[in-house]
Design a protein around this motif. Structure first.
Motif, PDB file in Angstrom:
ATOM      1  N   UNK A 192       0.841  -1.191   0.000  1.00 48.15           N
ATOM      2  CA  UNK A 192       0.000   0.000   0.000  1.00 48.15           C
ATOM      3  C   UNK A 192       0.879   1.245   0.000  1.00 48.15           C
ATOM      4  N   UNK A 193       0.618   2.142  -0.949  1.00 48.69           N
ATOM      5  CA  UNK A 193       1.351   3.397  -1.046  1.00 48.69           C
ATOM      6  C   UNK A 193       0.544   4.484  -0.340  1.00 48.69           C
ATOM      7  N   UNK A 194       1.140   5.097   0.667  1.00 48.55           N
ATOM      8  CA  UNK A 194       0.451   6.127   1.428  1.00 48.55           C
ATOM      9  C   UNK A 194       0.559   7.462   0.712  1.00 48.55           C
ATOM     10  N   UNK A 195      -0.586   7.994   0.289  1.00 47.54           N
ATOM     11  CA  UNK A 195      -0.628   9.280  -0.403  1.00 47.54           C
ATOM     12  C   UNK A 195      -0.846  10.415   0.577  1.00 47.54           C
ATOM     13  N   UNK A 196      -1.720  10.197   1.547  1.00 43.24           N
ATOM     14  CA  UNK A 196      -1.988  11.184   2.585  1.00 43.24           C
ATOM     15  C   UNK A 196      -2.407  10.443   3.852  1.00 43.24           C
TER      16      UNK A 196
END
Length: 224
Positions: A192-196
């Protein structure tokens, strides 16, 4: 082709009889899409570029009914729109059916030899980190959808926590000479890529080798 349709109806009715007594939870509807660098299915690559793959699914107490599609962002990939249903039991067993269809051909064409559809029955079983699946095409032949008729595909997978490995073998439209062979070997991982603080984007990556076709692919994707 009438025989195929009759068998398909019988499978749907049987699944319905098995599912109805177990339904207790409320229904749910989910809508999503994946963006993948390449469309690779069971060791075979379709098209030459990225594709958008939307899903609309209705879930009700173990029963899933939906449609999945793949639409290439270039002109070199034929679109696909598949209806499916599946039912998962508490013991890890699942059964289902998929109707493979490629838009552009006549959706209502059901002749004996040429059809826009290929109907596949599916069965799977999961226990711990191990997964097993078997698939069989009901059609005698389905030139419009690419199936050779009575195509089979079997796959075993194992999850290691941070990644999973899989080996699949099939015949018919799964191999270049239509004979049974290992055609899908690989490893995949998710992250999972954390954007905000409130938004994350699931990412997937796979390395896939097709020993029968002597090809290797690297596929990455993101889900929305």
């Amino acid at each position: 082709m009438k025989k195929v349709i009759n068998v398909a109806i019988m499978v749907v009715l049987l699944a319905g009889l098995m599912v109805v007594p177990a339904m207790a939870e409320g229904p749910e509807m989910s809508i999503g899409a994946d963006l993948v660098s390449n469309y690779v299915w069971r060791g075979t690559k379709f098209g030459t570029g990225p594709a958008v793959q939307p899903t609309v699914e209705f879930d009700y107490s173990g029963l899933a009914v939906g449609v999945w599609g793949s639409f290439g962002l270039t002109d070199n990939e034929a679109p696909e729109a598949d209806l499916y249903f599946s039912y998962g039991f508490d013991n890890g067993l699942s059964i289902g059916m998929t109707d493979y269809y490629y838009p552009g051909s006549d959706y209502f064409e059901y002749s004996d030899k040429i059809s826009s559809h290929a109907f596949e029955v599916n069965a799977g079983y999961e226990v711990g980190n191990l997964s097993l699946s078997g698939n069989y095409i009901l059609n005698d032949s389905s030139e419009g959808a690419g199936s050779q008729g009575s195509d089979t595909y079997f796959e075993v997978g194992y999850s290691f926590g941070i990644a999973s490995a899989f080996v699949g073998a099939g015949d018919g439209w799964h191999t270049t000479d239509h004979d049974f062979a290992v055609c899908n070997v690989g490893i995949s991982a998710e992250k999972e890529i954390k954007v905000s603080e409130t938004l994350t984007i699931p990412m997937t990556g796979s390395v896939i080798v097709n020993p029968e076709a002597k090809q290797m692919y690297v596929v990455v994707g993101m889900s929305f």
